[in-house]
Design a protein around this motif. Structure first.
Motif, short mmCIF file in Angstrom:
data_model
loop_
_atom_site.label_atom_id
_atom_site.label_comp_id
_atom_site.label_asym_id
_atom_site.label_seq_id
_atom_site.Cartn_x
_atom_site.Cartn_y
_atom_site.Cartn_z
N GLU A 163 0.83 -1.21 0.00
CA GLU A 163 0.00 0.00 0.00
C GLU A 163 0.87 1.26 0.00
N VAL A 164 1.99 1.21 0.71
CA VAL A 164 2.88 2.38 0.73
C VAL A 164 3.48 2.60 -0.66
N ARG A 165 3.96 1.52 -1.27
CA ARG A 165 4.52 1.66 -2.63
C ARG A 165 3.47 2.20 -3.59
N LYS A 166 2.26 1.69 -3.47
CA LYS A 166 1.18 2.13 -4.36
C LYS A 166 0.94 3.63 -4.20
N ALA A 167 0.93 4.12 -2.97
CA ALA A 167 0.69 5.55 -2.71
C ALA A 167 1.79 6.41 -3.34
N ILE A 168 3.03 5.97 -3.20
CA ILE A 168 4.16 6.75 -3.75
C ILE A 168 4.10 6.76 -5.27
N TRP A 169 3.90 5.60 -5.88
CA TRP A 169 3.84 5.53 -7.34
C TRP A 169 2.65 6.31 -7.90
N ASN A 170 1.53 6.28 -7.20
CA ASN A 170 0.36 7.06 -7.65
C ASN A 170 0.69 8.55 -7.66
N HIS A 171 1.45 8.98 -6.68
CA HIS A 171 1.80 10.40 -6.58
C HIS A 171 2.64 10.84 -7.78
N TYR A 172 3.50 9.94 -8.27
CA TYR A 172 4.38 10.27 -9.40
C TYR A 172 3.88 9.66 -10.71
N SER A 173 2.61 9.35 -10.76
CA SER A 173 2.07 8.60 -11.91
C SER A 173 2.33 9.26 -13.26
N SER A 174 2.43 10.58 -13.28
CA SER A 174 2.66 11.26 -14.56
C SER A 174 4.14 11.36 -14.90
N ASN A 175 5.00 10.91 -14.01
CA ASN A 175 6.44 11.05 -14.23
C ASN A 175 7.20 9.85 -13.66
N LEU A 176 6.73 8.65 -13.97
CA LEU A 176 7.37 7.45 -13.43
C LEU A 176 8.66 7.10 -14.16
N GLU A 177 8.80 7.58 -15.41
CA GLU A 177 9.96 7.26 -16.24
C GLU A 177 10.14 5.74 -16.35
N LEU A 178 9.10 5.07 -16.82
CA LEU A 178 9.13 3.62 -16.94
C LEU A 178 10.18 3.18 -17.95
N ASP A 179 10.91 2.11 -17.60
CA ASP A 179 11.92 1.56 -18.50
C ASP A 179 12.15 0.09 -18.13
N ASP A 180 12.85 -0.62 -19.02
CA ASP A 180 13.15 -2.03 -18.75
C ASP A 180 14.20 -2.13 -17.65
N VAL A 181 13.88 -2.87 -16.61
CA VAL A 181 14.77 -3.00 -15.45
C VAL A 181 14.80 -4.47 -15.03
N GLU A 182 15.98 -4.96 -14.66
CA GLU A 182 16.10 -6.29 -14.08
C GLU A 182 16.23 -6.15 -12.56
N ILE A 183 15.26 -6.68 -11.85
CA ILE A 183 15.22 -6.56 -10.39
C ILE A 183 15.58 -7.90 -9.77
N GLU A 184 16.60 -7.92 -8.93
CA GLU A 184 16.98 -9.18 -8.29
C GLU A 184 16.03 -9.48 -7.15
N LEU A 185 15.34 -10.58 -7.26
CA LEU A 185 14.29 -10.90 -6.29
C LEU A 185 14.82 -11.08 -4.89
N ALA A 186 16.01 -11.60 -4.75
CA ALA A 186 16.55 -11.85 -3.42
C ALA A 186 16.75 -10.56 -2.64
N LYS A 187 16.80 -9.44 -3.34
CA LYS A 187 17.04 -8.17 -2.67
C LYS A 187 15.76 -7.43 -2.30
N ILE A 188 14.62 -7.96 -2.71
CA ILE A 188 13.37 -7.32 -2.31
C ILE A 188 13.18 -7.50 -0.81
N ASP A 189 12.50 -6.55 -0.18
CA ASP A 189 12.33 -6.51 1.27
C ASP A 189 11.99 -7.88 1.85
#
Length: 507
Positions: A163-189
């Motif tokens: 929910e916190v991530r959703k709130a932050i991303w919604n706030h920047y929804s017009s300027n997220l600068e989406l791009d292809d990213v490789e996210i290492e799963l082991a490093k997620i919280d």
């Protein structure tokens, strides 16, 4: 989830990255040692994490790539038909799309990298926010996330990271600068993100034709063990088992407490030093309870001690039974059956029944089939959209065979491309195609001839001059005429090659 693409790079003969489209029924064909089995074994490594049939070792690194300094094996998969909601951290349900964990095509793309064939690193390739103000949110712990919240951001529940991530991303929804990213799963919280995510992946099981000769022969044991895995995917049944385990746990704790209470009356020091150790229901591995399941013959003789034909016959009928069961049941778990050379040690009539079972299985809900074959007879029991041809000229590629891409739509043509299979039937097809297109005279033009003795209906004979292709054609159609020297295999292959080249030139 449904497997839609396989990604392989720097694994055995696959040096460069290759993406292989996967549908419900996939039959890989090609010449020997071209890389058919490699695809199935790569997926076994990906899904079963070294606990399946195949174990990764340094010899699996592509030799040419190693010489160039690249020792990272990459095996990945792209999935569609995603669940509406899943859990990726703690107990917070969320959507992959809400977490920007899908690729540009809104698919889940997972990639495993094995440095020098060693311990895997797991990544998700996503079309993800890169704006520094809201990037890397999946790598942040709860305290870090909450510090990014401002009074302008509306968050329904600050105790839930999603929910916190959703709130932050919604706030920047017009300027997220989406791009292809490789996210290492082991490093997620959440430390068990991959453990959570893989619960939604299909079961994958590989049956190989080069069987082990032991009592635990995987070809015979695996169908039963696979059945255990499928059965335990039933949430209702699993809940019942966990309820029983919790009741046993409660009773054991009670026994332990009563015992320690009595011990405390006699020797408090000893009682204080003891604690009961009882596994929780959640920690139990129910599949291990049934790890000894098998099929045995008369007098408890393991089936794998029987002939290879009998063993494969059992496997054949396992798939026939599964086809019937999965057609009739609902809410069956996602599963991928991978089988190398199912025709091995089977009578042609059994091969037909097996292919019929695979076609039926592939039509069942949540079921995919991957096969390899060296059998032209198997190919001719299939449709074009089932077949995937592995080529290595000029570059290695796996193509879905479309009938319209061929000089003319024929499964004999597929067998020629896949196995170099050239026989009388294929020769007949090529000749008949040229004739039906009205191109026979053009094909004959300029070619040398050989003497052919025609046998007339009245018993007489007639000498004629015919090109080699026509000479062979007449001998195929008139085996009763023994007045001519039988054509050689070299003549058959040469004639087939000439006709193929002629047809290609006309297209």
């Amino acid at each position: 989830m449904k497997l839609e693409k396989v990604i392989i790079e720097n694994f055995r003969s696959y040096k460069n990255r290759i993406e292989i489209d996967v549908n419900d029924l996939n039959v890989f064909v090609g010449k020997n040692d071209i890389g058919k089995s490699t695809i199935l074994e790569a997926l076994d490594i990906f899904f079963n994490e070294g606990k399946g049939i195949v174990k990764l070792d340094k010899e699996d690194v592509n030799k040419e790539a190693r010489e160039e300094g690249n020792t990272n094996i990459k095996i990945g998969a792209i999935f569609g038909n995603l669940p509406e909601e899943l859990t990726i951290d703690s107990t917070n349900p969320t959507r992959l799309s809400d977490e920007y964990l899908l690729n540009r095509d809104e698919k889940l793309e997972l990639l495993k990298i094995y440095p020098n064939a060693g311990k895997e690193k797991i990544f998700v390739k996503a079309y993800h926010p890169t704006n520094p103000e809201c990037a890397n949110l999946l790598l942040k712990k709860q305290a870090e996330l909450r510090r990014l919240l401002t009074t302008e951001m509306h968050c329904e529940d600050q105790t839930k990271n999603a929910e916190v991530r959703k709130a932050i991303w919604n706030h920047y929804s017009s300027n997220l600068e989406l791009d292809d990213v490789e996210i290492e799963l082991a490093k997620i919280d959440a430390k068990n993100t991959w453990e959570q995510l893989k619960n939604y992946l299909p079961l994958y099981t590989l049956f190989q034709s080069d069987r082990k000769n032991s009592d635990g022969d995987s070809e015979i044991q695996n169908p039963m063990k696979l059945a255990v895995q499928e059965i335990l995917k039933d949430e209702r049944l699993l809940s019942t088992l966990n309820d029983v385990a919790r009741e046993v746990e409660d009773k054991l704790n009670q026994v332990a407490r009563n015992t320690l209470d009595k011990l405390n009356e006699m020797n408090p020091d000893v009682a204080d030093s003891l604690n009961p150790v009882i596994p929780t229901a959640e920690s139990l591995k129910w599949a291990d309870v049934f790890k000894s399941v098998s099929i045995t013959g008369d007098e408890d003789i393991p089936i794998n001690k029987r002939g290879s034909g009998v063993k494969r016959l059992i496997l054949l009928n396992f798939f026939r039974a599964e086809a019937e069961r999965r057609r009739c049941e609902t809410n069956v778990p996602d599963i991928i059956y991978a089988i190398e050379e199912p025709e091995t040690s089977q009578h042609p009539s059994h091969q037909r029944k097996l292919i019929e079972a695979f076609i039926e299985l592939a039509a069942a809900e949540n079921t995919q089939i991957l096969l390899t074959t060296h059998s032209p007879a198997i190919v001719k029991l299939l449709d074009f959209d089932h077949l995937k041809l592995i080529k290595n000229d000029p570059v290695k590629e796996v193509i879905t065979i479309e009938s319209g891409d061929l000089p003319y739509p024929s499964l004999n043509e597929v067998n020629f491309l896949a196995f170099g299979e050239s026989n009388d039937e294929y020769h007949n097809e090529l000749y008949a195609f040229i004739e039906s297109e009205g191109l026979l005279n053009e094909y004959k033009n300029g070619k040398g001839t050989v003497r052919y003795v025609r046998l007339k209906r009245n018993g007489g004979t007639l000498e004629e001059q015919k090109i080699v292709s026509e000479y062979i054609r007449h001998q195929i159609h008139h085996p009763e005429n023994t007045l001519n020297t039988r054509y050689t295999n070299e003549q058959l292959q040469g004639s087939i090659q000439q006709m193929r080249e002629f047809i290609v030139d006309q297209t």
